[in-house]
Design a protein around this motif. Structure first.
Motif, PDB file in Angstrom:
ATOM      1  N   GLU A  64       0.807  -1.223   0.000  1.00  0.00           N
ATOM      2  CA  GLU A  64       0.000   0.000   0.000  1.00  0.00           C
ATOM      3  C   GLU A  64       0.845   1.282   0.000  1.00  0.00           C
ATOM      4  O   GLU A  64       0.339   2.358  -0.276  1.00  0.00           O
ATOM      5  N   ASN A  65       2.146   1.156   0.301  1.00  0.00           N
ATOM      6  CA  ASN A  65       3.053   2.316   0.264  1.00  0.00           C
ATOM      7  C   ASN A  65       3.530   2.633  -1.155  1.00  0.00           C
ATOM      8  O   ASN A  65       4.011   3.738  -1.408  1.00  0.00           O
ATOM      9  N   LEU A  66       3.410   1.667  -2.058  1.00  0.00           N
ATOM     10  CA  LEU A  66       4.018   1.815  -3.385  1.00  0.00           C
ATOM     11  C   LEU A  66       3.494   2.986  -4.218  1.00  0.00           C
ATOM     12  O   LEU A  66       4.304   3.681  -4.830  1.00  0.00           O
ATOM     13  N   GLN A  70       9.150   8.604 -15.363  1.00  0.00           N
ATOM     14  CA  GLN A  70       7.933   7.821 -15.626  1.00  0.00           C
ATOM     15  C   GLN A  70       8.207   6.322 -15.579  1.00  0.00           C
ATOM     16  O   GLN A  70       7.402   5.556 -15.064  1.00  0.00           O
ATOM     17  N   ASN A  71       9.357   5.906 -16.133  1.00  0.00           N
ATOM     18  CA  ASN A  71       9.710   4.485 -16.132  1.00  0.00           C
ATOM     19  C   ASN A  71       9.886   3.962 -14.712  1.00  0.00           C
ATOM     20  O   ASN A  71       9.425   2.864 -14.390  1.00  0.00           O
ATOM     21  N   ILE A  72      10.546   4.752 -13.864  1.00  0.00           N
ATOM     22  CA  ILE A  72      10.766   4.350 -12.474  1.00  0.00           C
ATOM     23  C   ILE A  72       9.427   4.254 -11.740  1.00  0.00           C
ATOM     24  O   ILE A  72       9.168   3.277 -11.045  1.00  0.00           O
ATOM     25  N   GLU A  73       8.577   5.254 -11.916  1.00  0.00           N
ATOM     26  CA  GLU A  73       7.253   5.220 -11.273  1.00  0.00           C
ATOM     27  C   GLU A  73       6.494   3.963 -11.680  1.00  0.00           C
ATOM     28  O   GLU A  73       5.928   3.268 -10.841  1.00  0.00           O
ATOM     29  N   ARG A  74       6.490   3.678 -12.974  1.00  0.00           N
ATOM     30  CA  ARG A  74       5.759   2.504 -13.501  1.00  0.00           C
ATOM     31  C   ARG A  74       6.347   1.212 -12.929  1.00  0.00           C
ATOM     32  O   ARG A  74       5.604   0.332 -12.495  1.00  0.00           O
ATOM     33  N   GLU A  75       7.661   1.118 -12.938  1.00  0.00           N
ATOM     34  CA  GLU A  75       8.323  -0.110 -12.456  1.00  0.00           C
ATOM     35  C   GLU A  75       8.038  -0.332 -10.959  1.00  0.00           C
ATOM     36  O   GLU A  75       7.784  -1.464 -10.541  1.00  0.00           O
ATOM     37  N   ALA A 134       3.645  -3.929  -6.912  1.00  0.00           N
ATOM     38  CA  ALA A 134       2.420  -4.234  -6.148  1.00  0.00           C
ATOM     39  C   ALA A 134       1.739  -5.492  -6.670  1.00  0.00           C
ATOM     40  O   ALA A 134       0.916  -6.084  -5.979  1.00  0.00           O
ATOM     41  N   GLY A 135       2.072  -5.886  -7.883  1.00  0.00           N
ATOM     42  CA  GLY A 135       1.542  -7.135  -8.442  1.00  0.00           C
ATOM     43  C   GLY A 135       0.239  -6.957  -9.191  1.00  0.00           C
ATOM     44  O   GLY A 135      -0.332  -5.925  -9.346  1.00  0.00           O
TER      45      GLY A 135
END
Length: 76
Positions: free
Chosen positions: A42-44, A65-70, A75-76
């Motif tokens: 839930e922190n992600l 953006q890539n880091i945020e997405r990765e 979280a799965g």
């Protein structure tokens, strides 16, 4: 003991920022009131935004953006 999620997060940031990656995670977690050794799913979303903003300064819009997405994908 460090959680699996925390290890994955540290791995991503270390790949992008080297030694500075771990420091960045610790700083952002401290600011957000998150234990950097026990990041929860839930922190992600919050953490991905915070780390994305930091990456904007270091790597530009695309890298941010890539880091945020990765990170959100963890979280799965």
């Amino acid at each position: 003991m460090t959680s699996e999620l925390s290890r994955k997060l540290q791995s991503i940031m270390a790949r992008e920022m080297g030694q500075l990656g771990k420091f960045i995670i610790q700083k952002q977690c401290k600011d957000l009131g998150i234990d950097p050794e026990n990041v929860a799913t839930e922190n992600l979303p919050t953490l991905s935004k915070a780390l994305g903003k930091v990456m904007l300064s270091f790597g530009g819009e695309a890298k941010s953006q890539n880091i945020e997405r990765e990170i959100r994908k963890l979280a799965g």
